[in-house]
Design a protein around this motif. Sequence first.
Motif, PDB file in Angstrom:
ATOM      1  N   UNK A 140      84.197  51.149 -43.082  1.00 20.99           N
ATOM      2  CA  UNK A 140      83.320  50.507 -44.058  1.00 20.99           C
ATOM      3  C   UNK A 140      82.203  49.735 -43.362  1.00 20.99           C
ATOM      4  N   UNK A 141      82.546  49.004 -42.304  1.00 21.15           N
ATOM      5  CA  UNK A 141      81.521  48.259 -41.551  1.00 21.15           C
ATOM      6  C   UNK A 141      80.526  49.201 -40.891  1.00 21.15           C
ATOM      7  N   UNK A 162      88.536  42.039 -44.950  1.00 19.34           N
ATOM      8  CA  UNK A 162      88.324  41.369 -43.674  1.00 19.34           C
ATOM      9  C   UNK A 162      87.753  42.368 -42.685  1.00 19.34           C
ATOM     10  N   UNK A 163      87.281  41.878 -41.569  1.00 21.74           N
ATOM     11  CA  UNK A 163      86.629  42.764 -40.606  1.00 21.74           C
ATOM     12  C   UNK A 163      87.603  43.567 -39.765  1.00 21.74           C
ATOM     13  N   UNK A 164      88.868  43.171 -39.752  1.00 17.55           N
ATOM     14  CA  UNK A 164      89.873  43.947 -39.040  1.00 17.55           C
ATOM     15  C   UNK A 164      89.931  43.645 -37.553  1.00 17.55           C
ATOM     16  N   UNK A 224      73.662  43.613 -39.202  1.00 15.74           N
ATOM     17  CA  UNK A 224      74.180  43.377 -37.851  1.00 15.74           C
ATOM     18  C   UNK A 224      75.515  42.642 -37.927  1.00 15.74           C
ATOM     19  N   UNK A 225      75.597  41.610 -38.782  1.00 15.70           N
ATOM     20  CA  UNK A 225      76.842  40.860 -38.931  1.00 15.70           C
ATOM     21  C   UNK A 225      77.982  41.729 -39.422  1.00 15.70           C
ATOM     22  N   UNK A 226      77.704  42.575 -40.399  1.00 17.15           N
ATOM     23  CA  UNK A 226      78.731  43.476 -40.923  1.00 17.15           C
ATOM     24  C   UNK A 226      79.133  44.494 -39.861  1.00 17.15           C
ATOM     25  N   UNK A 249      91.344  50.442 -39.545  1.00 18.14           N
ATOM     26  CA  UNK A 249      90.479  51.626 -39.531  1.00 18.14           C
ATOM     27  C   UNK A 249      89.577  51.643 -40.760  1.00 18.14           C
ATOM     28  N   UNK A 250      90.125  51.285 -41.925  1.00 16.16           N
ATOM     29  CA  UNK A 250      89.323  51.254 -43.151  1.00 16.16           C
ATOM     30  C   UNK A 250      88.195  50.230 -43.036  1.00 16.16           C
TER      31      UNK A 250
END
Length: 183
Positions: free
Chosen positions: A13-14, A122-124, A66-68, A8-9
């Motif tokens: 953030x993303x 990491x992106x999660x 876009x990547x993030x 979730x974090x």
Amino acid sequence: MTARGHDAAALVLRATLGPMLVAHGWNKVAGPGGLAGTTGWFEALGLRPARVHARLAAATEIAAGVGITAGAAGPLPAAAAVGLMTVAARTDHRGKGFFVFKGGWEYAGVVGGAAVALAALGHGRYSLDALLRRRHAGPGPALLAAALGTAGAAALLAACYRPHPAADTATATATAEPDTTDH
């Protein structure tokens, strides 16, 4: 932190950082002055050739955003954000103190720091990388994002940053004068 809290974090953030970068990049293209205005601004900053840098900065900001947002490509979009913010801090915010409302580096520092934190998180689970079973998190990706971004910015500045002598004098004067205002 539980896996659910971690995911979730990373998502929050993303979802905050990515669209903000896209909006800033798009503003360089279609904002009030458009690419012509961005080119003039970059020329005044000393980035040569300004026309190329205006387009490169806009495209990099949009692509990183876009990547993030999608959670793709591990720490690479974070590295791009770090590079962008390092160049901004050096060219536009240098010698203006901390606070962004005075032209300082606050915004660039927070965005760069958030990008490195995201690389560490990491992106999660809720990301394109997770869907493709690519997991990049921890100190290695964070260091990679910080190092690649900073090195890329340093190379760009060494090759293309040619400020006008008057700008250097003004920056040196602003740096030498103490900030006596109450924050």
